[in-house]
Write an enzyme that holds these catalytic residues in place. Structure first.
Site, PDB file in Angstrom:
ATOM      1  N   GLY A 116       0.837  -1.206   0.000  1.00 43.42           N
ATOM      2  CA  GLY A 116       0.000   0.000   0.000  1.00 43.42           C
ATOM      3  C   GLY A 116       0.857   1.236   0.000  1.00 43.42           C
ATOM      4  O   GLY A 116       2.090   1.158   0.038  1.00 43.42           O
ATOM      5  N   GLY A 126       2.747   3.499   1.494  1.00 36.56           N
ATOM      6  CA  GLY A 126       3.368   3.590   2.810  1.00 36.56           C
ATOM      7  C   GLY A 126       3.927   4.973   3.093  1.00 36.56           C
ATOM      8  O   GLY A 126       4.175   5.343   4.235  1.00 36.56           O
ATOM      9  N   ARG A 127       4.159   5.714   2.035  1.00 36.60           N
ATOM     10  CA  ARG A 127       4.692   7.076   2.228  1.00 36.60           C
ATOM     11  C   ARG A 127       4.203   8.010   1.136  1.00 36.60           C
ATOM     12  O   ARG A 127       4.760   9.088   0.944  1.00 36.60           O
ATOM     13  CB  ARG A 127       6.205   7.052   2.249  1.00 36.60           C
ATOM     14  N   ASP A 155       3.903  -4.203  -7.746  1.00 33.44           N
ATOM     15  CA  ASP A 155       3.337  -2.993  -7.140  1.00 33.44           C
ATOM     16  C   ASP A 155       3.983  -1.733  -7.715  1.00 33.44           C
ATOM     17  O   ASP A 155       3.553  -0.625  -7.399  1.00 33.44           O
ATOM     18  CB  ASP A 155       3.484  -3.016  -5.611  1.00 33.44           C
ATOM     19  N   ASN A 156       4.983  -1.904  -8.560  1.00 33.78           N
ATOM     20  CA  ASN A 156       5.601  -0.746  -9.211  1.00 33.78           C
ATOM     21  C   ASN A 156       5.285  -0.727 -10.708  1.00 33.78           C
ATOM     22  O   ASN A 156       6.005  -0.105 -11.485  1.00 33.78           O
ATOM     23  CB  ASN A 156       7.119  -0.765  -9.008  1.00 33.78           C
TER      24      ASN A 156
HETATM   25  P1  AMP Z   1       9.166   0.810  -3.292  1.00 34.66           P
HETATM   26  O1  AMP Z   1      10.090  -0.346  -3.562  1.00 34.66           O
HETATM   27  O2  AMP Z   1       9.862   2.110  -2.991  1.00 34.66           O
HETATM   28  O3  AMP Z   1       8.174   0.967  -4.397  1.00 34.66           O
HETATM   29  O4  AMP Z   1       8.364   0.486  -1.950  1.00 34.66           O
HETATM   30  C1  AMP Z   1       7.730  -0.746  -1.683  1.00 34.66           C
HETATM   31  C2  AMP Z   1       6.710  -0.604  -0.570  1.00 34.66           C
HETATM   32  O5  AMP Z   1       7.313  -0.126   0.619  1.00 34.66           O
HETATM   33  C3  AMP Z   1       5.575   0.361  -0.874  1.00 34.66           C
HETATM   34  O6  AMP Z   1       4.398  -0.157  -0.350  1.00 34.66           O
HETATM   35  C4  AMP Z   1       5.995   1.629  -0.169  1.00 34.66           C
HETATM   36  O7  AMP Z   1       4.892   2.424   0.172  1.00 34.66           O
HETATM   37  C5  AMP Z   1       6.707   1.091   1.056  1.00 34.66           C
HETATM   38  N1  AMP Z   1       7.746   2.004   1.530  1.00 34.66           N
HETATM   39  C6  AMP Z   1       8.937   2.266   0.948  1.00 34.66           C
HETATM   40  N2  AMP Z   1       9.640   3.148   1.672  1.00 34.66           N
HETATM   41  C7  AMP Z   1       8.885   3.478   2.736  1.00 34.66           C
HETATM   42  C8  AMP Z   1       9.049   4.353   3.863  1.00 34.66           C
HETATM   43  N3  AMP Z   1      10.150   5.076   4.039  1.00 34.66           N
HETATM   44  N4  AMP Z   1       8.038   4.422   4.740  1.00 34.66           N
HETATM   45  C9  AMP Z   1       6.922   3.694   4.583  1.00 34.66           C
HETATM   46  N5  AMP Z   1       6.707   2.854   3.575  1.00 34.66           N
HETATM   47  C10 AMP Z   1       7.670   2.742   2.649  1.00 34.66           C
HETATM   48 MG    MG Z   2       6.552   1.250  -5.025  1.00 32.15          MG
END
Ligand code: AMP
Ligand code: MG
Length: 492
Positions: free
Chosen positions: A98, A100-101, A259-260
């Site tokens: 979801g 997350g940020r 998810d990306n």
């Molecule tokens: P990403 O690989 O950056 O696309 O992130 C994968 C998942 O981790 C996604 O659900 C993001 O929302 C969550 N996420 C990544 N970095 C953070 C963070 N610093 N705080 C909270 N959630 C994160």
């Molecule tokens: Mg992502």
């Protein structure tokens, strides 16, 4: 500037909000407000995108805009939320993820059509898991610049409107500072949104989501006897074209988890991405990707794998497995065709000939054997028809015999093509500027010292990457030796 959210909501002058994602209902998200950051400052504003959207310039430069795009100001008419999705990460089912940020403020009716506006790095959400909900200045600048670099290259992407920073400390491998990047896109829906509702057995919601995506973004699918299979096929085709575009410019995404992957076929979630310097087909840009799952030359197959996950997720709606498989099949024809078309344009060939495939393959082989700088090779090739131009291309190769054989093949192929037409096509297809890691890194180091001129210069160059921009030879040159030592890993 106070860190506390101001309690009287402010509007974005002249633009109305229309929150269609929020109208899907609470199964799809959690409504919440961003968490403010102390004493925010502007890092960079993308005036070109602001103009496209119809943002009023004086407002975009105001303290009110700074507060709003940092998440320090309630927004009138917006319905901020974090959406829930799931996904396959590095080939494994990761379950619920979801935003997350990332906090979706809502959907703005802009001069550029409806655009969702998201603040990335604006604080924790129920989906933050172990994370802090923040993004650091370094990764925010990288996302901001690369979104606009892709747009400049004509490659489908989410956009980035601005970056704001704060001296608030964020712990990563070392202590860094916080930033927020404001992203826009017609939609931030990912393959993972579909996987979420499918694998959790919420098939009503799955249908609601698919109908929303079809009606909003793929209306032609509604005409099909099987709209959901038609959607899968349309997404497969867009994704195939996106992969062809990435491969043709030497772009490595680095984290192609489901998810990306954007349901609109956009480049989304810029993390450890890299534009190739030396051409190395097996290049791995993500330091955390120890198996090389997302290496440059694996990207087209990974996209296909991800589309299979999407197809699997849509099966409750498609019902006939055969129809889903047939929809996915289209990837296998669209990708090679799209890649060949892109490469032919890079070679200055306005029409297709059977021998082009070999010419392209041989170019890739030569580039790989000598680890030739990918962007510089193609840009220099634009002047291949002049004796001097030809020499500087030849200078890039150690294997002169191999190169001369290819150059002869290429000259013969070019002979019937009008030189003006060819040069024009090539100069519009082979960028002089890409966001190389070391360029981003130099701008980031200066930005950490509050000098944002490097970020703004890069933005200008990357938004018009095919233009010469006299005086910027160093931005178009070979990477320095230290560039090879830059390590970039997953979430930052
Ligand atoms: P990403 O690989 O950056 O696309 O992130 C994968 C998942 O981790 C996604 O659900 C993001 O929302 C969550 N996420 C990544 N970095 C953070 C963070 N610093 N705080 C909270 N959630 C994160
Ligand atoms: Mg992502």
């Amino acid at each position: 500037m106070n860190a506390v959210i101001m309690d009287s909501p402010a509007a974005i002058p002249g633009l109305a909000w229309n929150n269609r994602f929020a109208a899907l209902g609470p199964d799809f998200f959690t409504e919440l407000q961003p968490t403010p950051l102390p004493s925010p400052y502007w890092v960079s504003r993308n005036q070109a995108l602001a103009r496209e959207m119809g943002l009023e310039q004086p407002w975009f430069e105001s303290q009110a805009a700074l507060a709003l795009f940092t998440g320090n100001q309630l927004v009138q008419g917006a319905r901020p939320l974090a959406s829930v999705y799931s996904g396959h990460q590095f080939g494994q089912w990761a379950g619920q993820l979801g935003d997350g940020r990332a906090i979706l403020l809502g959907e703005l009716e802009t001069a550029n059509g409806p655009q969702e506006v998201q603040l990335k790095g604006a604080g924790m959400t129920p989906y933050s898991r172990m994370g802090d909900g923040r993004a650091v200045l370094r990764s925010s600048i990288r996302e901001y610049l690369c979104s606009e670099a892709m747009q400049g290259l004509g490659i489908p992407t989410t956009r980035a409107l601005c970056v704001t920073g704060s001296d608030a400390r964020v712990r990563r491998e070392e202590i860094e500072t916080a930033a927020v990047v404001t992203r826009t896109s017609p939609s931030f829906i990912r393959f993972g949104h579909f996987e979420h509702f499918s694998y959790s057995g919420q098939h009503e919601q799955l249908k609601t989501l698919a109908d929303f995506v079809i009606d909003s973004f793929y209306p032609a699918c509604r005409e099909s006897a099987q709209p959901y299979a038609a959607l899968l096929q349309a997404v497969s085709e867009r994704t195939a074209k996106l992969m062809a575009a990435w491969q043709s410019v030497g772009f490595c995404h680095g984290v192609m988890n489901t998810d990306n992957m954007s349901i609109l076929g956009l480049t989304i979630d810029y993390g450890p991405f890299q534009f190739l310097d030396a051409f190395d087909p097996g290049h791995i840009c993500n330091h955390s990707d120890t198996q090389g799952r997302y290496a440059y030359n694996k990207q087209p197959n990974i996209a296909y794998w991800n589309l299979f996950c999407l197809g699997q997720a849509l099966l409750p709606l498609i019902e006939e497995q055969e129809q889903a498989l047939a929809a996915l099949e289209s990837y296998k024809t669209v990708f090679p065709q799209a890649l060949e078309a892109r490469m032919r344009a890079k070679l200055g060939l306005p029409d297709a000939r059977p021998e082009d495939k070999t010419l392209i393959e041989n170019a890739f082989k030569l580039l790989a054997a000598d680890k030739v700088d990918y962007t510089i090779f193609w840009r220099r090739l634009c002047h291949f028809h002049t004796p001097q131009g030809h020499e500087v291309v030849r200078d890039l190769f150690l294997d002169r015999v191999g190169y001369d054989a290819w150059a002869l093949q290429y000259s013969e192929r070019l002979a019937p093509v009008d030189i003006g037409l060819q040069a024009d096509l090539m100069l519009k297809t082979n960028p002089r500027y890409v966001l190389r890691n070391h360029l981003g890194e130099q701008a980031i180091q200066a930005a950490k010292l509050k000098d944002f001129s490097g970020v703004n210069t890069l933005l200008t160059l990357l938004q018009a990457p095919f233009e010469e921009h006299p005086g910027h030879d160093s931005h178009a040159g070979f990477p320095p030796d230290w560039a090879a030592g830059i390590e970039i890993s997953c979430s930052s």
